[in-house]
Design a protein around this motif. Structure first.
Motif, short mmCIF file in Angstrom:
data_model
loop_
_atom_site.label_atom_id
_atom_site.label_comp_id
_atom_site.label_asym_id
_atom_site.label_seq_id
_atom_site.Cartn_x
_atom_site.Cartn_y
_atom_site.Cartn_z
N ASN A 23 0.86 -1.18 0.00
CA ASN A 23 0.00 0.00 0.00
C ASN A 23 0.90 1.23 0.00
O ASN A 23 1.73 1.38 0.91
CB ASN A 23 -0.91 -0.01 1.23
CG ASN A 23 -1.93 1.12 1.23
OD1 ASN A 23 -1.81 2.09 0.48
ND2 ASN A 23 -2.94 1.00 2.07
N PRO A 24 0.79 2.12 -1.00
CA PRO A 24 1.67 3.29 -1.05
C PRO A 24 1.29 4.39 -0.06
O PRO A 24 1.99 5.39 0.06
CB PRO A 24 1.49 3.80 -2.48
CG PRO A 24 0.09 3.40 -2.82
CD PRO A 24 -0.14 2.08 -2.14
N ASN A 25 0.17 4.21 0.65
CA ASN A 25 -0.30 5.21 1.61
C ASN A 25 0.20 4.88 3.01
O ASN A 25 0.11 3.73 3.45
CB ASN A 25 -1.83 5.25 1.62
CG ASN A 25 -2.40 5.65 0.27
OD1 ASN A 25 -2.36 6.81 -0.11
ND2 ASN A 25 -2.90 4.67 -0.47
N THR A 26 0.70 5.90 3.70
CA THR A 26 1.20 5.70 5.05
C THR A 26 1.07 6.99 5.83
O THR A 26 0.55 7.99 5.33
CB THR A 26 2.66 5.20 5.02
OG1 THR A 26 3.06 4.83 6.34
CG2 THR A 26 3.59 6.26 4.47
N ARG A 27 1.52 6.97 7.07
CA ARG A 27 1.52 8.15 7.94
C ARG A 27 2.83 8.17 8.72
O ARG A 27 3.47 7.14 8.89
CB ARG A 27 0.34 8.10 8.94
CG ARG A 27 -1.04 8.10 8.32
CD ARG A 27 -2.12 8.08 9.39
NE ARG A 27 -3.42 7.74 8.85
CZ ARG A 27 -4.29 8.63 8.38
NH1 ARG A 27 -3.98 9.91 8.38
NH2 ARG A 27 -5.45 8.23 7.90
N PRO A 28 3.22 9.35 9.22
CA PRO A 28 4.42 9.39 10.07
C PRO A 28 4.30 8.42 11.24
O PRO A 28 3.25 8.31 11.86
CB PRO A 28 4.45 10.85 10.55
CG PRO A 28 3.71 11.62 9.49
CD PRO A 28 2.63 10.69 9.01
N PRO A 99 9.85 7.71 9.39
CA PRO A 99 10.22 8.62 10.49
C PRO A 99 9.04 9.50 10.90
O PRO A 99 8.22 9.90 10.08
CB PRO A 99 11.35 9.46 9.87
CG PRO A 99 11.91 8.61 8.77
CD PRO A 99 10.75 7.85 8.22
N TRP A 100 8.99 9.83 12.19
CA TRP A 100 7.90 10.67 12.69
C TRP A 100 7.88 12.04 12.03
O TRP A 100 6.83 12.65 11.86
CB TRP A 100 8.04 10.83 14.21
CG TRP A 100 7.63 9.61 14.98
CD1 TRP A 100 8.45 8.62 15.45
CD2 TRP A 100 6.29 9.23 15.34
NE1 TRP A 100 7.70 7.66 16.08
CE2 TRP A 100 6.38 8.01 16.04
CE3 TRP A 100 5.04 9.82 15.15
CZ2 TRP A 100 5.25 7.36 16.54
CZ3 TRP A 100 3.93 9.18 15.66
CH2 TRP A 100 4.03 7.96 16.34
#
Length: 318
Positions: A23-28, A99-100
């Motif tokens: 899945n190319p979608n992510t979050r910090p 990374p955050w």
């Protein structure tokens, strides 16, 4: 999201790589999962290592001009030395921690104008390194980021653009060599005081430092200048406060002060200005109703025309 490329550094008949993101979608603070699929070429190949890295576009201020360049800011070795036989197929799974402080690229499902992000795969064979094409990555905001962005929209601010500035903000703990600036045009209710606002998030696992840079209008006997505010918020505050009220308080406090952020590396806290040092946390500033679904929908409608859907100069197959 897939790219497939014959590795030009190794000539015709060399190995090929096909990198697939689950899945190319992510979050910090989350991960990117996927696998690197290798296919051997016409001859056996001794691969020294396989590396993946996050790459983005960063603005750099020089002595006489500002220019943009691509920068890899986070990388991970997914495989050490291995032998790849002719036509052999090999899949190497990976889980890349994000990374955050990774900048936000997508809001409300749309690409934030001015932002690019990609995952690059590198193969090293016989001291030659081939850097593959970039696979598109979308970094979405964390809930506290969303609430603050929605608050700016609710207060009538209009999105202008976003970019990454190389350098460090003095007095702020940064792990990455750049920081993101999200720029807004001032809303009518602030127009007599502010022209534009630049918003920066410096995120950690515990919370977010919010840095505001307000371009203040000059008065009858005074010139315009920049004013700065710096505030700490916790991830736990996300549903505890009325964020529009909080952001309004930040803006009013920030514009009552004077300071300078300029440094030798783009923007950085100038010595002696403090930049809102000791600013109160959100929980101590206000207690009110959390933003509901309606607030997010209104913000989404207002902000959607500020985004672009392409992948900038990076290319890559989707």
């Amino acid at each position: 999201m897939v790219f497939k490329k014959m590795l030009s550094a190794f000539g015709v008949g060399g190995p090929s790589v096909d990198t697939v993101l689950t899945n190319p979608n992510t979050r910090p603070g989350l991960t990117l999962d996927g696998q690197v699929n290798l296919v051997g070429g016409d001859a056996e190949a001794a691969i020294e290592q396989v590396v993946i890295g996050l790459v983005t576009r960063v603005e750099v201020e020089g002595h006489d001009a500002e220019y943009a360049g691509t920068m890899e800011f986070h990388r991970m070795v997914v495989s050490g030395p291995l032998q790849l036989a002719p036509k052999q197929q090999l899949s190497i799974p990976f889980q890349l921690p994000i990374p955050w402080e990774t900048p936000i690229t997508d809001v409300y499902g749309q690409r934030l104008h001015g932002m690019t992000m990609g995952l690059r795969t590198e193969l090293a064979i016989a001291r030659a390194v081939d850097k593959g094409d970039l696979d598109h990555v979308a970094v979405h905001p964390l809930p506290v980021h969303e609430r603050i962005l929605e608050a700016f929209q609710r207060l009538g601010f209009r999105f202008k653009s976003a970019d990454l500035e190389r350098g460090h903000i003095r007095g702020v703990q940064q792990t990455l060599p750049f920081y993101q600036e999200i720029e807004f045009f001032a809303s009518p209710q602030y127009a007599n005081t502010i022209r534009e606002v630049e918003l920066t998030f410096v995120t950690s696992q515990y919370g977010v430092e919010v840095i505001l840079e307000c371009d203040k209008r000059g008065g009858f006997l005074s010139a315009g200048h920049d004013a700065f505010g710096r505030y700490q918020v916790s991830h736990a505050d996300v549903d505890r406060v009325d964020w529009a009220q909080v952001v309004d308080g930040w803006l009013r406090e920030t514009t009552s002060r004077y300071g300078s952020l300029r440094s030798q590396h783009g923007h950085g806290y100038g010595p002696g200005h403090g930049h809102g040092r000791g600013g109160m946390g959100v929980g101590g500033m206000v207690a009110g109703a959390a933003l509901g679904v309606a607030g997010g929908m209104i913000a989404g409608e207002m902000i959607e025309d500020a985004f672009e859907g392409d992948f900038g100069d990076f290319g890559g197959d989707e």
